[in-house]
Design an enzyme around this catalytic site. Structure first.
Site, PDB file in Angstrom:
ATOM      1  N   ASP A   1       0.827  -1.208   0.000  1.00  0.00           N
ATOM      2  CA  ASP A   1       0.000   0.000   0.000  1.00  0.00           C
ATOM      3  C   ASP A   1       0.859   1.255   0.000  1.00  0.00           C
ATOM      4  O   ASP A   1       0.486   2.271  -0.581  1.00  0.00           O
ATOM      5  CB  ASP A   1      -0.962  -0.016   1.196  1.00  0.00           C
ATOM      6  CG  ASP A   1      -2.070  -1.052   1.024  1.00  0.00           C
ATOM      7  OD1 ASP A   1      -2.700  -1.054  -0.043  1.00  0.00           O
ATOM      8  OD2 ASP A   1      -2.283  -1.863   1.928  1.00  0.00           O
TER       9      ASP A   1
ATOM     10  N   HIS B   1      -5.262   1.219   5.037  1.00  0.00           N
ATOM     11  CA  HIS B   1      -4.948  -0.189   4.742  1.00  0.00           C
ATOM     12  C   HIS B   1      -3.599  -0.579   5.337  1.00  0.00           C
ATOM     13  O   HIS B   1      -3.467  -1.624   5.985  1.00  0.00           O
ATOM     14  CB  HIS B   1      -4.891  -0.425   3.228  1.00  0.00           C
ATOM     15  CG  HIS B   1      -6.181  -0.208   2.519  1.00  0.00           C
ATOM     16  ND1 HIS B   1      -6.294  -0.283   1.148  1.00  0.00           N
ATOM     17  CD2 HIS B   1      -7.426   0.090   2.976  1.00  0.00           C
ATOM     18  CE1 HIS B   1      -7.546  -0.056   0.800  1.00  0.00           C
ATOM     19  NE2 HIS B   1      -8.251   0.179   1.889  1.00  0.00           N
TER      20      HIS B   1
ATOM     21  N   TYR C   1      -2.931  -3.468   8.191  1.00  0.00           N
ATOM     22  CA  TYR C   1      -2.043  -4.631   8.053  1.00  0.00           C
ATOM     23  C   TYR C   1      -0.947  -4.624   9.117  1.00  0.00           C
ATOM     24  O   TYR C   1      -0.599  -5.669   9.673  1.00  0.00           O
ATOM     25  CB  TYR C   1      -1.431  -4.673   6.652  1.00  0.00           C
ATOM     26  CG  TYR C   1      -2.412  -5.037   5.572  1.00  0.00           C
ATOM     27  CD1 TYR C   1      -3.173  -6.205   5.655  1.00  0.00           C
ATOM     28  CD2 TYR C   1      -2.592  -4.217   4.454  1.00  0.00           C
ATOM     29  CE1 TYR C   1      -4.083  -6.541   4.668  1.00  0.00           C
ATOM     30  CE2 TYR C   1      -3.503  -4.553   3.457  1.00  0.00           C
ATOM     31  CZ  TYR C   1      -4.243  -5.711   3.571  1.00  0.00           C
ATOM     32  OH  TYR C   1      -5.145  -6.047   2.590  1.00  0.00           O
TER      33      TYR C   1
END
Length: 351
Positions: free
Chosen positions: A100, A134, A138
């Site tokens: 990302d 995101h 994670y």
């Protein structure tokens, strides 16, 4: 990367060829309405591209934060997983955590600076925001599951510590650095990053959901895959507006290259067999996703692959904003997508 050397440039030295390619790309950029510089880029209204604006509002309506994902039930599940399953999940999360940031690097360094249409700039600005969410999600998942600081550090540095993650990262980073490639080629490349490079990993986590495992991980996967599906759709929309599109042969070359890397990643380097999935079917699924992306870009299929995973029928990558309209877990910001007249406040109501 970029186009093969042109015959007419064969007599030029490398610097002259590079300058020639750059100048040619600048000329092509001036022919593109999306890339043409204008003072209009500072003002949003009146909307000139309603379909681009609609996608921005869809992205806005689906905003979420990492704090809203409940991970409290995941640890008991994690502790019962087999060693192979833990290995697979942790390495997939490490890949995602790094990826990302690379997508954002492209948005900040290239796309947001090149595109002059304010509606598209709004979308890219919001995409940067949600990609940060995101990446945080994670990282939080790794932080929650992995208690050993050394293992955690290894996973957070996946681009340096895992050759197969580095290979995928290098492929994307080369496109960011490439000054010869056209905007259209790079739109296709990053559609492949979000539509092909992520697809198999999303499917692997949805497989865990099918088995009733890791509710926090699988819910965040639903939200993130929905977002990435919208980002991929947006790339295809931007591609349709281009005057100078790459040839079908060039588009196929880029996407097939991404398919090979993704298939190697999930069937050899980090085989899905570790969590009980079929590697041959995973290869087929990646080809199916690539075919779908080619069709959305306006080209014919390469692989003619069917979807081998029934549990992947209704997620975001299946087609144009399907998943968004399904409103995963009823998760959508109140009133953002409503018509203006739906939310008018008046003083003539009966009390």
């Amino acid at each position: 990367m970029g186009d093969p050397e042109r015959p007419e440039a064969a007599g030029l030295d490398q610097d002259e060829r590079s300058s020639s390619d750059t100048n040619e790309n600048e000329i092509k950029s001036n022919e593109e309405p999306l890339l043409r510089k204008s003072s209009r880029r500072f003002v949003i209204f009146p909307i000139q591209y309603p379909d681009i604006w609609k996608m921005y509002k869809q992205a806005q309506a689906s905003f979420w934060t990492a704090e809203e994902v409940d991970l409290s039930k995941d640890l008991p599940h994690w502790n019962k997983l087999k060693a192979d399953e833990k290995y697979f999940i942790s390495h997939i999360l490490a890949f995602f955590a790094a990826s990302d940031g690379i997508v954002n690097e492209n948005l900040v360094e290239r796309f947001s600076q090149e595109v002059q249409v304010p509606e598209a700039r709004c979308f890219y600005g919001f995409q940067i925001l949600i990609e940060n969410v995101h990446s945080e999600m994670y990282s939080l998942l790794i932080d929650t599951y992995i208690r050993d600081p050394k293992k955690r550090e290894f996973l957070f540095n996946a681009i340096e510590t895992m050759p197969y993650v580095k290979k995928k990262a290098d492929w994307a980073l080369r496109w960011i650095a490439d000054r010869k490639s056209t905007f259209g080629e790079r739109v296709v490349a990053f559609a492949a990053v979000e539509g092909v490079f992520f697809s198999g990993s999303f499917a692997a986590i949805f497989w865990l959901k099918k088995r009733g495992l890791m509710p926090g991980l699988t819910f965040s996967n639903e939200l993130i895959s929905r977002d990435e599906g919208l980002h991929c759709d947006f790339a295809c929309l931007m591609f349709q507006y281009l005057v100078n599109k790459p040839s079908e042969e060039r588009v196929r070359e880029i996407i097939v290259d991404a398919v090979k890397i993704e298939q190697e990643f999930l069937t050899e380097a980090l085989p899905v067999g570790l969590i009980g999935m079929n590697c041959i079917l995973m290869k087929q699924y990646i080809e199916f996703v690539a075919d779908r992306l080619l069709v959305e870009l306006g080209f014919s299929k390469v692989f003619q692959a069917e979807n081998p995973f029934d549990f992947m029928e209704n997620i975001s990558l299946e087609g144009k904003t399907n998943f968004f309209e399904k409103r995963v877990s009823e998760y959508q910001r109140f009133a953002v997508m409503a018509e203006t007249t739906d939310n008018v406040f008046t003083l003539d109501a009966d009390f």
